[in-house]
Design a protein around this motif. Sequence first.
Motif, mmCIF file in Angstrom:
data_model
loop_
_atom_site.group_PDB
_atom_site.id
_atom_site.type_symbol
_atom_site.label_atom_id
_atom_site.label_comp_id
_atom_site.label_asym_id
_atom_site.label_seq_id
_atom_site.Cartn_x
_atom_site.Cartn_y
_atom_site.Cartn_z
ATOM 1 N N LEU A 63 0.814 -1.215 0.000
ATOM 2 C CA LEU A 63 0.000 0.000 0.000
ATOM 3 C C LEU A 63 0.850 1.267 0.000
ATOM 4 N N ALA A 64 2.131 1.135 0.342
ATOM 5 C CA ALA A 64 3.016 2.307 0.406
ATOM 6 C C ALA A 64 3.542 2.624 -0.985
ATOM 7 N N SER A 65 3.012 3.679 -1.587
ATOM 8 C CA SER A 65 3.418 4.043 -2.946
ATOM 9 C C SER A 65 4.525 5.094 -2.964
ATOM 10 N N CYS A 66 4.428 6.068 -2.050
ATOM 11 C CA CYS A 66 5.423 7.151 -2.006
ATOM 12 C C CYS A 66 6.331 7.059 -0.789
ATOM 13 N N THR A 67 5.910 6.311 0.203
ATOM 14 C CA THR A 67 6.658 6.210 1.451
ATOM 15 C C THR A 67 7.539 4.977 1.455
ATOM 16 N N SER A 68 8.783 5.144 1.869
ATOM 17 C CA SER A 68 9.695 4.010 1.998
ATOM 18 C C SER A 68 9.340 3.221 3.259
ATOM 19 N N LEU A 69 9.195 1.913 3.129
ATOM 20 C CA LEU A 69 8.847 1.063 4.269
ATOM 21 C C LEU A 69 9.931 0.014 4.476
ATOM 22 N N SER A 70 10.489 -0.015 5.676
ATOM 23 C CA SER A 70 11.540 -0.970 6.005
ATOM 24 C C SER A 70 11.171 -1.730 7.266
ATOM 25 N N VAL A 71 11.753 -2.907 7.422
ATOM 26 C CA VAL A 71 11.551 -3.702 8.631
ATOM 27 C C VAL A 71 12.911 -4.100 9.187
ATOM 28 N N ILE A 72 13.114 -3.832 10.463
ATOM 29 C CA ILE A 72 14.308 -4.314 11.163
ATOM 30 C C ILE A 72 13.888 -5.527 11.978
ATOM 31 N N ASN A 73 14.399 -6.680 11.642
ATOM 32 C CA ASN A 73 14.088 -7.904 12.375
ATOM 33 C C ASN A 73 15.183 -8.148 13.405
ATOM 34 N N MET A 74 14.858 -7.949 14.668
ATOM 35 C CA MET A 74 15.839 -8.145 15.731
ATOM 36 C C MET A 74 16.153 -9.637 15.877
ATOM 37 N N SER A 75 17.398 -9.937 16.215
ATOM 38 C CA SER A 75 17.855 -11.324 16.301
ATOM 39 C C SER A 75 17.165 -12.086 17.423
ATOM 40 N N TYR A 76 16.881 -11.402 18.494
ATOM 41 C CA TYR A 76 16.189 -11.973 19.643
ATOM 42 C C TYR A 76 15.459 -10.836 20.342
ATOM 43 N N PHE A 77 14.671 -11.141 21.354
ATOM 44 C CA PHE A 77 13.906 -10.112 22.042
ATOM 45 C C PHE A 77 14.839 -9.146 22.771
ATOM 46 N N HIS A 78 14.819 -7.887 22.343
ATOM 47 C CA HIS A 78 15.672 -6.862 22.943
ATOM 48 C C HIS A 78 14.917 -5.967 23.919
ATOM 49 N N GLY A 79 13.605 -5.880 23.773
ATOM 50 C CA GLY A 79 12.842 -4.938 24.571
ATOM 51 C C GLY A 79 12.684 -3.614 23.839
ATOM 52 N N LEU A 80 11.743 -2.814 24.308
ATOM 53 C CA LEU A 80 11.371 -1.573 23.629
ATOM 54 C C LEU A 80 12.539 -0.631 23.398
ATOM 55 N N GLU A 81 13.323 -0.352 24.426
ATOM 56 C CA GLU A 81 14.346 0.693 24.335
ATOM 57 C C GLU A 81 15.433 0.350 23.311
ATOM 58 N N MET A 82 16.015 -0.832 23.408
ATOM 59 C CA MET A 82 17.059 -1.234 22.472
ATOM 60 C C MET A 82 16.525 -1.339 21.052
ATOM 61 N N ALA A 83 15.317 -1.873 20.908
ATOM 62 C CA ALA A 83 14.727 -2.025 19.583
ATOM 63 C C ALA A 83 14.477 -0.657 18.938
ATOM 64 N N MET A 84 13.941 0.281 19.705
ATOM 65 C CA MET A 84 13.681 1.615 19.163
ATOM 66 C C MET A 84 14.978 2.348 18.845
ATOM 67 N N ASN A 85 16.025 2.103 19.617
ATOM 68 C CA ASN A 85 17.323 2.698 19.306
ATOM 69 C C ASN A 85 17.813 2.240 17.940
#
Length: 312
Positions: A63-85
């Motif tokens: 659905l994203a035509s003009c917006t770049s969409l990326s996914v960062i797949n974390m290797s294991y559960f890092h928790g909110l803070e590390m993942a958002m960093n």
Amino acid sequence: MINKEQNFASAIIYVHNAENRVESFLKTIIDVMETNFHHSEIICVNDASTDGSLVEIKKVSSLASCTSLSVINMSYFHGLEMAMNAGINLSIGDFVFEFDNTCLDFEPKIIMDIYQRALEGYDIVSASARRKEKATSRLFYKAFERYTDLSYKMSTESFRVLSRRVLNRVDSMNKTIPYRKIVYASCGLKTDNIKYNVVNQHGCSQDSKEKSYRISLAIDSLILFTEVGYSFAKAMTILMMCMSIAMVSYSIFIYITAHPVAGWTTTILFLSVAFFGLFGILTIVIKYLQIMIDLIFKRKQYTFENIEKLTK
């Protein structure tokens, strides 16, 4: 026709086991970004989801035509803070939206409301729901207000927008960010908060791993960023020292007025003095640890809110 913003906007979305709501949430963010910004990107941080969250994200990506969409797949559960960093480090926007969850309990217009507020001179603008805070959250924020010198009033925030200046300053202040909200609050730049009415809370629950992580984060943050640990240790030291003095006085009184068992008085005197000294040493050690934490995690440099040029 809407006049689109020229600023580059980044949206970072934290995703963990949210397959039942990530589709609708991501559709909303895509619509807001493409409707209001000429240039934008969306970064989904998949924090080791064990359900179909990644599948849902990939399904919506078309659905994203003009917006770049990326996914960062974390290797294991890092928790909110590390993942958002991780998401912040990848973002390139002039303004960065942080969505700490995929709970769509607000009207989409609130996203642009906080952005417009940021354009008025606020480097950090957050959005909070008008709902009664949990007792544990109120206690947590009261402890922060009591044991820190921050003028920023802490509260539960759903999402926020940050200027690039905030991220640059935070990066220069501290490379290690265990709790972003506190670092943002202490960076010295102008902040504001917008309240919104809750429109939907269905499916906004967290799984057990995420709840456990947030409890652990709260405890760690109180120890790292406040004087709670040192204040508790100091209070206990004073109490134990008073008890040691009382025991010394009591043992001397018994020695003078009674006939204690041989060696009883000296043993009690030794233990009382030893505990007195032990707690004194522990207080000094804890104070040194507190200073080390201040230097590492709460390292403060001079900060300014803004610069006004008064003459040409």
